[in-house]
Design a protein around this motif. Structure first.
Motif, PDB file in Angstrom:
ATOM      1  N   LEU B 455      24.833  32.205  39.718  1.00 53.57           N
ATOM      2  CA  LEU B 455      23.431  32.286  39.305  1.00 53.57           C
ATOM      3  C   LEU B 455      22.612  31.328  40.156  1.00 53.57           C
ATOM      4  N   LYS B 456      21.595  31.880  40.808  1.00 50.46           N
ATOM      5  CA  LYS B 456      20.683  31.053  41.601  1.00 50.46           C
ATOM      6  C   LYS B 456      19.345  31.007  40.902  1.00 50.46           C
ATOM      7  N   VAL B 457      18.877  29.803  40.658  1.00 47.31           N
ATOM      8  CA  VAL B 457      17.544  29.681  40.081  1.00 47.31           C
ATOM      9  C   VAL B 457      16.609  29.282  41.216  1.00 47.31           C
ATOM     10  N   ASN B 458      15.638  30.117  41.488  1.00 43.40           N
ATOM     11  CA  ASN B 458      14.723  29.843  42.592  1.00 43.40           C
ATOM     12  C   ASN B 458      13.705  28.772  42.208  1.00 43.40           C
ATOM     13  N   GLU B 459      12.960  28.310  43.220  1.00 43.01           N
ATOM     14  CA  GLU B 459      12.027  27.231  42.961  1.00 43.01           C
ATOM     15  C   GLU B 459      10.825  27.684  42.134  1.00 43.01           C
ATOM     16  N   ASP B 460      10.691  28.980  41.923  1.00 45.20           N
ATOM     17  CA  ASP B 460       9.628  29.442  41.031  1.00 45.20           C
ATOM     18  C   ASP B 460      10.174  29.738  39.627  1.00 45.20           C
ATOM     19  N   GLY B 461      11.417  29.346  39.388  1.00 40.60           N
ATOM     20  CA  GLY B 461      11.967  29.516  38.046  1.00 40.60           C
ATOM     21  C   GLY B 461      12.517  30.907  37.778  1.00 40.60           C
ATOM     22  N   ARG B 462      12.454  31.765  38.774  1.00 37.89           N
ATOM     23  CA  ARG B 462      13.047  33.089  38.610  1.00 37.89           C
ATOM     24  C   ARG B 462      14.474  33.063  39.156  1.00 37.89           C
ATOM     25  N   VAL B 463      15.278  34.033  38.774  1.00 42.91           N
ATOM     26  CA  VAL B 463      16.691  33.907  39.098  1.00 42.91           C
ATOM     27  C   VAL B 463      17.271  35.149  39.778  1.00 42.91           C
ATOM     28  N   VAL B 464      18.364  34.899  40.486  1.00 41.38           N
ATOM     29  CA  VAL B 464      19.145  35.974  41.109  1.00 41.38           C
ATOM     30  C   VAL B 464      20.583  35.841  40.621  1.00 41.38           C
ATOM     31  N   ILE B 465      21.134  36.960  40.186  1.00 41.44           N
ATOM     32  CA  ILE B 465      22.527  36.986  39.728  1.00 41.44           C
ATOM     33  C   ILE B 465      23.379  37.645  40.800  1.00 41.44           C
ATOM     34  N   LEU B 466      24.459  36.962  41.172  1.00 40.28           N
ATOM     35  CA  LEU B 466      25.423  37.558  42.085  1.00 40.28           C
ATOM     36  C   LEU B 466      26.695  37.882  41.304  1.00 40.28           C
ATOM     37  N   THR B 467      27.085  39.128  41.359  1.00 42.34           N
ATOM     38  CA  THR B 467      28.304  39.580  40.694  1.00 42.34           C
ATOM     39  C   THR B 467      28.804  40.773  41.479  1.00 42.34           C
ATOM     40  N   THR B 502      30.885  42.462  49.156  1.00 41.91           N
ATOM     41  CA  THR B 502      32.081  41.618  49.261  1.00 41.91           C
ATOM     42  C   THR B 502      31.857  40.356  50.085  1.00 41.91           C
ATOM     43  N   ASP B 503      30.843  40.336  50.946  1.00 41.18           N
ATOM     44  CA  ASP B 503      30.583  39.111  51.698  1.00 41.18           C
ATOM     45  C   ASP B 503      29.814  38.081  50.876  1.00 41.18           C
ATOM     46  N   ASN B 504      29.002  38.544  49.951  1.00 39.06           N
ATOM     47  CA  ASN B 504      28.117  37.625  49.246  1.00 39.06           C
ATOM     48  C   ASN B 504      28.393  37.450  47.763  1.00 39.06           C
ATOM     49  N   SER B 505      29.087  38.408  47.177  1.00 39.68           N
ATOM     50  CA  SER B 505      29.321  38.321  45.736  1.00 39.68           C
ATOM     51  C   SER B 505      30.633  37.610  45.463  1.00 39.68           C
ATOM     52  N   PRO B 506      30.754  36.963  44.310  1.00 45.96           N
ATOM     53  CA  PRO B 506      32.047  36.389  43.940  1.00 45.96           C
ATOM     54  C   PRO B 506      33.062  37.497  43.680  1.00 45.96           C
ATOM     55  N   TYR B 507      34.344  37.170  43.779  1.00 44.54           N
ATOM     56  CA  TYR B 507      35.382  38.168  43.565  1.00 44.54           C
ATOM     57  C   TYR B 507      35.334  38.696  42.131  1.00 44.54           C
ATOM     58  N   CYS B 508      35.353  40.004  42.003  1.00 40.63           N
ATOM     59  CA  CYS B 508      35.361  40.651  40.688  1.00 40.63           C
ATOM     60  C   CYS B 508      36.198  41.916  40.792  1.00 40.63           C
ATOM     61  N   LEU B 509      36.726  42.358  39.677  1.00 41.00           N
ATOM     62  CA  LEU B 509      37.541  43.579  39.685  1.00 41.00           C
ATOM     63  C   LEU B 509      36.692  44.840  39.631  1.00 41.00           C
ATOM     64  N   GLY B 510      35.529  44.759  39.022  1.00 38.82           N
ATOM     65  CA  GLY B 510      34.666  45.931  38.967  1.00 38.82           C
ATOM     66  C   GLY B 510      34.678  46.612  37.617  1.00 38.82           C
ATOM     67  N   SER B 511      34.034  47.773  37.592  1.00 38.01           N
ATOM     68  CA  SER B 511      33.790  48.454  36.323  1.00 38.01           C
ATOM     69  C   SER B 511      34.917  49.416  36.000  1.00 38.01           C
ATOM     70  N   LEU B 512      35.811  48.941  35.180  1.00 38.41           N
ATOM     71  CA  LEU B 512      36.957  49.727  34.734  1.00 38.41           C
ATOM     72  C   LEU B 512      37.443  49.099  33.430  1.00 38.41           C
ATOM     73  N   ALA B 513      38.176  49.860  32.653  1.00 33.61           N
ATOM     74  CA  ALA B 513      38.756  49.355  31.409  1.00 33.61           C
ATOM     75  C   ALA B 513      37.717  48.748  30.469  1.00 33.61           C
ATOM     76  N   SER B 514      36.505  49.216  30.525  1.00 32.08           N
ATOM     77  CA  SER B 514      35.432  48.714  29.645  1.00 32.08           C
ATOM     78  C   SER B 514      35.440  47.191  29.574  1.00 32.08           C
ATOM     79  N   ARG B 515      35.617  46.550  30.744  1.00 36.32           N
ATOM     80  CA  ARG B 515      35.833  45.118  30.794  1.00 36.32           C
ATOM     81  C   ARG B 515      34.586  44.311  31.127  1.00 36.32           C
ATOM     82  N   VAL B 516      33.516  44.981  31.549  1.00 35.93           N
ATOM     83  CA  VAL B 516      32.416  44.232  32.153  1.00 35.93           C
ATOM     84  C   VAL B 516      31.578  43.488  31.108  1.00 35.93           C
TER      85      VAL B 516
END
Ligand code: FES
Ligand code: FES
Lengths: 158, 759
Positions: B455-467, B502-516
């Motif tokens: 989670l990146k919180v920008n200097e204007d208080g808005r955020v970007v989620i990397l997943t 895959t270059d910028n997001s953290p490692y994740c398994l993805g959308s399967l097995a209703s796990r997200v």
């Protein structure tokens, strides 16, 4: 393939083009005009993802040739509304869950515009019947039907 | 907190761009110098490739390259069974297998070139169904033989259980293959850069599993590949790990060293799978007079086609998952996965659950009749409950199954309607029901079921989620946005979720097995809370007070003690950077649930939570035409806390209609291994007209392991449809269809047989 001169209006703008006679309208819109909001799901006239308005009537652009569009007026999803000025149907599709993956959405929006033009106050059965040329695999149609009904109820059907 | 965001129905965060037609799917991407690819497929179910002559195709103006199995890496790829190459090498194993590919300046030229490729095949005998594949002296699809996987599970004493039973019932059920039918045919753009790295934009449920597959198939280092998820036009399981066209597109880009786009036609997409796994299930159950299940014995034969993919995992689910829905002690399963010379089958929404749900729920209704019990009561009697440990060691932290049963029976007015229906006249109505369970997460993937959110919180208080958990329309990004916005006290419009990369997001398994929802939702919660505490620490310093006194609401940090102490969020976020030793707010949180791998006996708590659902519906059967129509349906999903009720209802309605399609309308027709209905006119998916209002309700159990009490939704909802319809058909006309799909022909034949019992 011999070229054909084509003059038409797309989303309110005049377009002049040279197209081969076998160019599909869907290809012309997507590949030549970069209007990729119009989708291709089957290219056999079944799924409705490629639906656009031609002179206000819904048409499957995968079944139409670009050359047939000379002098016509075409509206694609890109011409329906913009941020800040969304078409009431676009707004209702968002609010009622009329889309998930969104791939079928442009086609359904166009079909819905046509449907409400013909029948400003449709009941659910009429809405479902009016959508029979479009397929959606995500929503189970419920959100789409709800969106069209509420658009009509708000008086935006006409 | 002024307004709660979690639990509110809200439009999906991608809805606005989608209603404008501005979401970019892979097939929409255009790059400078981009070329187009087309694939040539095998016309034979089993054949040796004797020779391929590509010279005429290569000579066609505009053609850049023609590749065949001779050009692809020898290394084979696959999930567990490494069985495939990028293109068929020397041998084809199903009609539709990719044997050559053309890259040209336009799609039309590439298509023309396909016709100029000359291939000489030597046709070989093929095994086209399970029985042929298992017969004495059957041709092996692979050298290892046609049984690619076998599972044996046994608990308790099944024989003693049957001995203790008052009634025993045995039946064989068959379930057919369903096409996922996502509206976006597969599309991929791949490009190499000046450093030789390969970037792939594709329609996938998991960028990291896609990268893994590409690295294996192309035999190159994982880190030399970057996969970016384009907007996904539906997945339904087919785009987890088995998808092949993206592999071919990526390989072609490395051959021409220019961007290549491969858009599958609908026929292409149908021919290349990934349909669901068809199964033959023999089910035997014993019950005491009061309806208690004393023993359950299952035998499964499943068909994976030419390549195993995820099918063995799918079959494991069929073999055991439904056992955990009930309080059972004596269960036994024997399951075999069988190769045939047909298209590869694999993962599909419900992941093996639909097949067993059909058998089990058909069986439960039949046995309820035998006992003179209402099927709802029979389900209630056996239903697992919150706090139970299931027969396979699953810890049921929350179970809303009894409530789901109550909701749907009340909604349909079950008892009254059941009594009202008479079995006479041309149009006959009947009611049916079914109950099901699904996992939320599954550790079986490889002893990790974690999820990381940056989670990146920008200097204007808005955020970007990397997943890198994928949103394929089901609403993952909206779920993350709602949790994040609520925890940080900011509007949802101030949250952006980056597309998986895959270059910028953290490692994740993805959308399967209703796990997200359960795993990424928990990671999001952790990340947002960490960011909030950093913001409050900084604010406390700046305002000269205790962090514990501060909260954030509506984008303002303020003190609960002193109304004059407050600061807008952007001011604090800037202060977090612009001071000695400062930095932008960047937090990371990983959540790996406290689950275990199954042991060798398939025992162990594999998921942090389990979801339940029930459905009750009414059908109308036209006894003259054999047509079955669902006229009213109610589905209740126990998904824990519904983070976004709008998307949960959307998942329920979509899944229920997909189940109606599987049960009544959709049927893959094959002749000699060839798909005979490879288009959407002949493979008939339900239209809006074919289905009624899809009523759905939610049972909000409070899942202790879930983020704010939530667990998975969506897959559970596809499970009950088929048996509920079959049970309703039985109620209407007294005919039990055990062989899906329920076609007019089967109804008419069964009615005719019933009229003349001795014929
Ligand atoms: S693409 Fe035109 S109807 Fe399907
Ligand atoms: S929203 Fe995905 S196909 Fe309709």
């Amino acid at each position: 393939m011999s070229g054909h001169k084509l003059s038409l209006v797309v989303n309110g703008e005049r377009v002049e083009a040279d197209v081969p006679s076998n160019r599909l309208l869907s290809e012309f819109l997507r590949d030549d005009l970069a209007l990729t909001g119009t989708k291709r799901g089957c290219e056999t006239g079944v799924c409705g993802a490629c639906s656009v308005l031609v002179d206000g009537d819904v048409v499957k652009s995968c079944l139409s040739l670009a050359v047939q569009m000379n002098g016509r007026e075409i509206t694609t999803v890109e011409g329906l509304g913009r941020v800040g000025a969304l078409h009431p149907l676009q707004q209702q599709f968002m609010e009622k869950g009329g889309l998930q993956c969104g791939y079928c959405t442009p086609g359904f929006l166009m079909a819905a515009v046509d449907l409400l033009k013909r029948n400003p106050n449709p009941d659910d059965a009429e809405i479902r019947e009016g959508l029979s040329g479009n397929l959606c695999r995500c929503t189970g149609y419920q959100g789409i039907v709800d969106a069209i009904r509420s658009t009509a109820e708000a008086g935006h059907g006409a | 907190m002024t307004v709660s965001v979690v639990g509110q129905p809200m439009p999906q965060v991608s809805a606005q761009e989608k209603v404008q037609g501005r979401a970019v799917y892979a097939g929409d991407i255009k790059m400078a110098g981009m070329l187009h690819a087309k694939l040539l497929r095998s016309p034979h179910a089993h054949a040796r490739i004797l020779s391929i002559d590509t010279s005429a195709a290569e000579a066609l103006p505009g053609v850049k390259v023609v590749v065949t199995g001779d050009d692809v890496p020898r290394r084979r790829w696959g999930v567990h069974h490494k069985q495939q190459n990028v293109l068929a090498c020397g041998l084809v194993r199903f009609v539709g297998e990719e044997v050559a590919a053309v890259v040209a300046t336009t799609e039309a030229v590439a298509q023309d070139a396909l016709e100029l490729i000359r291939i000489e095949y030597e046709e070989l005998p093929a095994v086209l169904d399970i029985d042929a594949a298992l017969s004495e002296g059957a041709v092996p699809v692979h050298p290892e033989g046609n049984v690619v996987d076998e599972i044996n599970i046994a608990r308790g004493d099944v024989e003693a259980g049957f001995a203790a039973a008052d009634i025993v019932h045995e039946e064989v059920y068959t379930t057919h293959s369903q096409y996922p039918g996502y509206m976006e045919p597969m599309a991929t753009v791949a490009a190499t850069d000046g450093n030789g790295r390969l970037t792939v934009w594709t329609s996938t449920q998991s960028v990291f599993l896609a990268r893994q597959r590409l690295a294996e198939a192309l035999d190159r280092p994982i880190s030399s590949i970057r996969v970016i998820q384009a907007t996904v036009g539906g997945g339904f399981g087919a785009k987890i790990v088995e998808e092949r066209s993206s592999v071919i597109a990526a390989f072609l880009a490395t051959k021409v060293d220019r961007p290549v786009r491969l858009n599958l036609s609908r026929l292409d997409d149908i021919q290349s799978g990934c349909f669901s796994v068809p199964m033959r299930i023999r089910l035997k159950m014993g019950m005491t007079r009061d309806g208690t299940i004393t023993a359950k014995d299952v035998t499964i034969e499943a068909e994976c086609g030419a390549y195993a993919g995820l099918s063995p995992e799918v079959m494991l689910v069929t073999a055991m998952r439904s056992d955990n829905m009930q309080r059972l002690e004596n269960v036994r399963s024997h399951a075999r996965m069988i190769h045939t010379h047909t298209m590869p089958r694999g993962a599909f929404r419900g992941f093996g659950g639909t097949q067993m749900s059909f058998a089990l729920n058909s069986h439960m209704s039949t046995m309820a009749d035998m006992l003179g019990m209402d099927p709802f009561d029979l389900h209630r009697r056996n239903a697992i409950r919150t706090g139970d440990l299931s027969v396979h060691g699953w810890e049921i932290g929350s179970c809303g199954l009894p409530e789901c049963l109550d909701q749907v029976s009340t909604a349909l007015d079950w008892t009254a309607r059941r009594a009202r229906n008479t079995r006479c006249g041309v149009l006959r109505r009947g009611v049916g029901m079914a109950a099901v369970m699904h996992v939320s997460g599954n550790r079986t993937m490889g002893n990790w079921d974690g999820s990381t959110v940056v989670l990146k919180v920008n200097e204007d208080g808005r955020v970007v989620i990397l997943t890198a958990e994928s949103d394929m329309g089901q609403g993952a990004n909206t779920m993350l946005t709602q949790i994040c916005a609520q925890e940080l006290g900011i509007p949802v419009s101030h949250v952006t979720v980056q597309a998986p990369d895959t270059d910028n997001s953290p490692y994740c398994l993805g959308s399967l097995a209703s796990r997200v929802t359960i795993n990424a939702g928990n990671a999001m919660l952790g990340a947002a809370r960490q960011a909030r505490s950093q913001i409050l620490e900084a604010a406390a310093q700046k305002l000269g007070c205790e962090a514990a006194d501060l909260t954030i609401a509506d984008g303002v940090v303020h003190s609960g003690k002193n109304p004059n102490l407050f600061a807008p969020l952007p001011e604090i976020c800037r202060y977090h950077i612009f001071r000695h030793g400062g930095e932008g707010i960047l937090v990371r949180h990983t959540h790996d649930p406290k689950t275990v791998m199954m042991n060798k006996e398939h025992y162990g708590n594999i998921a942090p939570a389990y979801s339940f659902a029930a459905q009750a519906l009414e059908v109308e059967v036209d006894t003259e035409t054999g047509q079955v129509r669902v006229v009213e349906t109610y589905l209740s999903d126990d998904c824990g806390k519904a983070i976004n009720p709008l998307t949960v209802h959307g998942q329920s309605a979509g899944a229920a209609v997909q189940a109606v399609g599987w049960t009544l309308y959709e049927e893959l027709q094959m002749e000699g291994g060839r798909v005979m209905n490879g288009n959407l006119a002949d493979y008939t998916m339900p239209t809006a007209e074919a289905v009624p209002t899809m009523h759905s309700d939610i049972v909000e159990t409070d899942e202790p392991n879930g983020p704010l009490g939530a667990k998975g939704a969506s897959e559970t909802a596809i499970l009950p449809g088929a048996p509920a319809i079959a049970n309703a058909v039985y109620d209407a006309i007294g005919v039990r269809i055990t062989d899906l799909p329920i076609t007019p022909e089967k109804i008419l034949a069964a009615l005719a047989a019933k009229e003349q019992p001795h014929a």
